[in-house]
Design a protein around this motif. Structure first.
Motif, PDB file in Angstrom:
ATOM      1  N   TYR A 118      35.138  49.532  49.067  1.00  0.00           N
ATOM      2  CA  TYR A 118      36.488  49.211  48.590  1.00  0.00           C
ATOM      3  C   TYR A 118      37.462  50.326  48.962  1.00  0.00           C
ATOM      4  O   TYR A 118      38.556  50.066  49.474  1.00  0.00           O
ATOM      5  CB  TYR A 118      36.433  49.026  47.069  1.00  0.00           C
ATOM      6  CG  TYR A 118      37.750  48.730  46.397  1.00  0.00           C
ATOM      7  CD1 TYR A 118      38.131  47.417  46.119  1.00  0.00           C
ATOM      8  CD2 TYR A 118      38.601  49.752  45.999  1.00  0.00           C
ATOM      9  CE1 TYR A 118      39.340  47.140  45.481  1.00  0.00           C
ATOM     10  CE2 TYR A 118      39.803  49.488  45.365  1.00  0.00           C
ATOM     11  CZ  TYR A 118      40.165  48.187  45.103  1.00  0.00           C
ATOM     12  OH  TYR A 118      41.357  47.921  44.470  1.00  0.00           O
ATOM     13  N   ILE A 132      45.861  38.304  46.585  1.00  0.00           N
ATOM     14  CA  ILE A 132      44.612  38.551  47.316  1.00  0.00           C
ATOM     15  C   ILE A 132      43.564  39.176  46.403  1.00  0.00           C
ATOM     16  O   ILE A 132      42.372  38.814  46.452  1.00  0.00           O
ATOM     17  CB  ILE A 132      44.881  39.444  48.545  1.00  0.00           C
ATOM     18  CG1 ILE A 132      45.753  38.701  49.554  1.00  0.00           C
ATOM     19  CG2 ILE A 132      43.563  39.868  49.207  1.00  0.00           C
ATOM     20  CD1 ILE A 132      46.206  39.566  50.724  1.00  0.00           C
ATOM     21  N   GLY A 182      39.806  37.718  45.553  1.00  0.00           N
ATOM     22  CA  GLY A 182      38.584  38.506  45.683  1.00  0.00           C
ATOM     23  C   GLY A 182      37.771  38.525  44.408  1.00  0.00           C
ATOM     24  O   GLY A 182      36.535  38.434  44.435  1.00  0.00           O
ATOM     25  N   PHE A 234      33.085  40.605  49.515  1.00  0.00           N
ATOM     26  CA  PHE A 234      34.111  40.182  48.561  1.00  0.00           C
ATOM     27  C   PHE A 234      34.853  41.387  47.977  1.00  0.00           C
ATOM     28  O   PHE A 234      36.042  41.303  47.661  1.00  0.00           O
ATOM     29  CB  PHE A 234      33.483  39.340  47.441  1.00  0.00           C
ATOM     30  CG  PHE A 234      32.867  38.050  47.908  1.00  0.00           C
ATOM     31  CD1 PHE A 234      33.342  37.413  49.047  1.00  0.00           C
ATOM     32  CD2 PHE A 234      31.800  37.474  47.230  1.00  0.00           C
ATOM     33  CE1 PHE A 234      32.781  36.220  49.494  1.00  0.00           C
ATOM     34  CE2 PHE A 234      31.228  36.286  47.659  1.00  0.00           C
ATOM     35  CZ  PHE A 234      31.722  35.662  48.801  1.00  0.00           C
ATOM     36  N   ILE A 238      37.564  42.181  50.342  1.00  0.00           N
ATOM     37  CA  ILE A 238      38.738  41.331  50.128  1.00  0.00           C
ATOM     38  C   ILE A 238      39.580  41.884  48.979  1.00  0.00           C
ATOM     39  O   ILE A 238      40.814  41.985  49.070  1.00  0.00           O
ATOM     40  CB  ILE A 238      38.316  39.869  49.845  1.00  0.00           C
ATOM     41  CG1 ILE A 238      37.678  39.262  51.092  1.00  0.00           C
ATOM     42  CG2 ILE A 238      39.516  39.029  49.391  1.00  0.00           C
ATOM     43  CD1 ILE A 238      37.119  37.871  50.893  1.00  0.00           C
ATOM     44  N   GLN A 239      38.908  42.265  47.903  1.00  0.00           N
ATOM     45  CA  GLN A 239      39.621  42.921  46.808  1.00  0.00           C
ATOM     46  C   GLN A 239      40.347  44.174  47.296  1.00  0.00           C
ATOM     47  O   GLN A 239      41.472  44.460  46.880  1.00  0.00           O
ATOM     48  CB  GLN A 239      38.643  43.325  45.706  1.00  0.00           C
ATOM     49  CG  GLN A 239      38.466  42.321  44.598  1.00  0.00           C
ATOM     50  CD  GLN A 239      37.725  42.930  43.417  1.00  0.00           C
ATOM     51  OE1 GLN A 239      36.952  43.879  43.551  1.00  0.00           O
ATOM     52  NE2 GLN A 239      37.951  42.381  42.241  1.00  0.00           N
ATOM     53  N   VAL A 285      41.611  44.783  50.197  1.00  0.00           N
ATOM     54  CA  VAL A 285      42.845  44.431  50.915  1.00  0.00           C
ATOM     55  C   VAL A 285      43.979  44.201  49.915  1.00  0.00           C
ATOM     56  O   VAL A 285      45.087  44.707  50.074  1.00  0.00           O
ATOM     57  CB  VAL A 285      42.628  43.187  51.792  1.00  0.00           C
ATOM     58  CG1 VAL A 285      43.942  42.728  52.416  1.00  0.00           C
ATOM     59  CG2 VAL A 285      41.601  43.469  52.881  1.00  0.00           C
TER      60      VAL A 285
END
Length: 560
Positions: A54, A84, A88, A109, A112-113, A115
């Motif tokens: 992350y 977004i 996520g 995933f 994605i969080q 981002v």
């Protein structure tokens, strides 16, 4: 409600959501890994990637997202970040598979969080700076950062509760907050700064910086895992190549930024003394402090709590409870230091804060492994006070020093350096601890099984991967039972029942590894103290108070 308070409340909600997600993930990893059925002795790499992936994504994207925000609107992209991040969180809560595939899905995933988190972090400080006058920004940023620590505190408690019910709830808890925040931000926030469309992006710089960080993280991850007959993989040619190429890319990044038209890092901002000193001090503080929480939690879960009668299944929750003083210190000092910095500047406050953090690290080195909790709680509370004394004044100092049109990219640069430092800190602390344990833990385990009455196990326990044993204890597994369950029957039958009974006692394994682990922790704490004191010196060199927008205004008036 006055608009500046709408801004502060919404950005605070975003910070709260992201910080809850951070600590709730750390404290809930035991339940998450049991939920997806991961073997703790072979999955150390997944732990590191879930923890650090992350931050790698946010560190890579923050500056570019700050640049995009300056071009297309800070509020617009901040709103997108909320959306977004929420998507996520939903994906994490419905992770479909188990085993290694499930772990990879969790990592993807989380990216994605990341981002979404990058959009939020790149813009929140800039949006607050736009909305508040210069003499109120320290207070506003202090409240915002308090929300981050409050979220960390809430995450520790929520993680301990929700993970005992269902690990999926750990990620689902962010969804209603994210939905509410997305709707609120889209309906209430407005652009106060004029977008500058005559800028461009820096794909070469992004690729160079991001790939360099990722390769170094890959090298560190597999360097901490066994290779051949060695406890660690630092001799693995692929690890060496990954580290060398990654370091080379990060060095070349500076050269790239001088050549491209629209650089990812506006290096000219580092000519501003207050901006440069504040960011370097922030980077060093992140190096020193970023890995502290995870290392303390591992020590509490794997050693201190079992020694004090807690079962391995209970330790994740109580480790969160016992680290609350660290958060409370920050929450106590954050708003006070922000308010004081508005009146007196950041130099003295931020410098003194890092001196306190450094002294706290040195105080931790004096504790025995079976310390009295009140002493430990007081030390980490004081360290929290020092961190709170540094954070909001330093952020306000950085943001005040740059012209308004560069606030988006400046906020992204500040957050990038902070996230890079935190990610590197986790890797650094793990490296120091495991490198130290590699030389001491095999012998300590061998001596312990001999004393327990099972000398035939000595050659076997010396081969137990250090990272695997550490990881197993952290995830709430009893490493001894895990080891005994894998022994061939012909060896198991030769071990006296009294020896097995001794080794299965809750306190046997933590007692066996505690001296070696505490020695390794002291090495890490000394490094943390050194970097904290260097950060204090850098902070002291920031110079006089500088408010860029006032200087621009004075300049315009002089021209008239």
């Amino acid at each position: 409600m006055e608009y500046k308070w709408v801004v502060l409340s919404n950005t605070t909600l975003g910070v709260l959501m992201a910080s809850i997600n951070s600590t709730i993930t750390i404290i809930s990893l035991p339940a998450i890994f049991r939920g997806i059925d991961i073997n703790p002795f072979t999955s150390f790499q997944y732990l590191l990637w879930i923890l650090m992936g992350y931050n790698i994504v946010t560190a890579t994207l923050l500056v570019s997202f700050g640049r995009l925000s300056d071009m297309y609107g800070r509020v617009r992209l901040y709103n997108l970040g909320f959306l977004i991040f929420t998507i996520g969180s939903i994906l994490l809560s419905i992770t479909p598979n188990t085993g290694s595939l499930g772990a990879l899905e969790l990592i993807f995933f989380r990216i994605i969080q990341g981002v979404g988190g990058a959009f939020l972090m790149a813009n929140s400080a800039a949006i607050i700076t736009d909305a508040f006058p210069y003499n109120e920004r320290g207070k506003a940023l202090g409240i915002n950062q308090i929300a981050g620590l409050a979220g960390s505190l809430i995450g520790l408690i929520l993680g301990g509760i929700l993970s005992t019910i269902n690990w999926r709830y750990v990620f689902l808890v962010s969804v209603p907050v994210g939905i509410f925040g997305t709707i609120w931000s889209y309906t209430k926030l407005k652009e106060l700064s004029k977008p500058s469309r005559n800028e461009g992006l820096d794909p070469i710089g992004n690729i160079t910086f991001g790939l360099g960080l990722i390769l170094i993280l890959i090298g560190v991850t597999y360097g901490l895992m066994p290779y051949g007959t060695s406890q660690t993989g630092w001799e693995d040619p692929w690890v060496i190549a990954s580290m060398v190429v990654g370091a080379g890319l990060l060095v070349s990044f500076v050269y790239v930024e001088k050549k491209v038209r629209y650089s990812m890092f506006r290096l000219e901002l580092f000519k501003i003394r207050m901006f440069a000193a504040g960011n370097i001090a922030n980077l060093l503080r992140s190096f020193a402090y970023g890995g502290l929480m995870i290392i303390i939690i591992i020590f509490l879960q794997g050693i201190w709590l079992p020694l004090h009668g807690y079962s391995y299944s209970e330790t994740p929750f109580w480790a969160g409870i016992y680290t609350i003083p660290l958060m409370l210190g920050f929450v106590t000092m954050g708003p006070i230091s922000g308010w004081l910095s508005d009146k007196y500047g950041a130099r003295v406050l931020s410098t003194l804060g890092m001196v306190i953090v450094g002294i706290g690290f040195l105080a931790l080195t004096t504790l025995p492994y079976n310390f009295n909790y009140p002493e430990f709680a007081l030390i980490i509370f004081i360290m929290g006070l020092g961190n709170g004394m540094f954070a909001s004044p330093n952020t306000a100092s950085i943001m005040n020093s740059v012209p308004p049109k560069y606030r988006g990219v400046a906020s992204g640069m500040r957050s990038t350096l902070q996230n890079t430092g935190q990610t590197a800190s986790i890797a650094l602390f793990f490296t120091i601890v495991i490198a130290s344990l590699t030389t001491t833990l095999p012998h300590a385990l061998a001596q312990s099984v001999i004393q327990a009455g099972a000398p035939q196990l000595a050659p076997l326990v010396q081969k137990v991967p250090v990272a695997g044993a550490l990881f197993a204890a952290f995830l709430g597994y009893d490493p001894v039972k895990s080891m005994l369950s894998t022994l061939p029957q012909n060896i198991l039958s030769t071990i006296p029942s009294t020896a097995i009974s001794t080794m299965e006692q809750r306190t046997w394994f933590p007692t066996a590894i505690a001296p070696a682990f505490m020695s390794a922790l002291r090495d890490a704490f000394y490094v943390g103290a050194g970097m904290s004191f260097i950060a204090a010196i850098t902070s002291a060199l920031r110079g006089r108070i500088q408010i860029a927008e006032l200087e621009e205004k004075v300049g315009r008036n002089a021209e008239k």
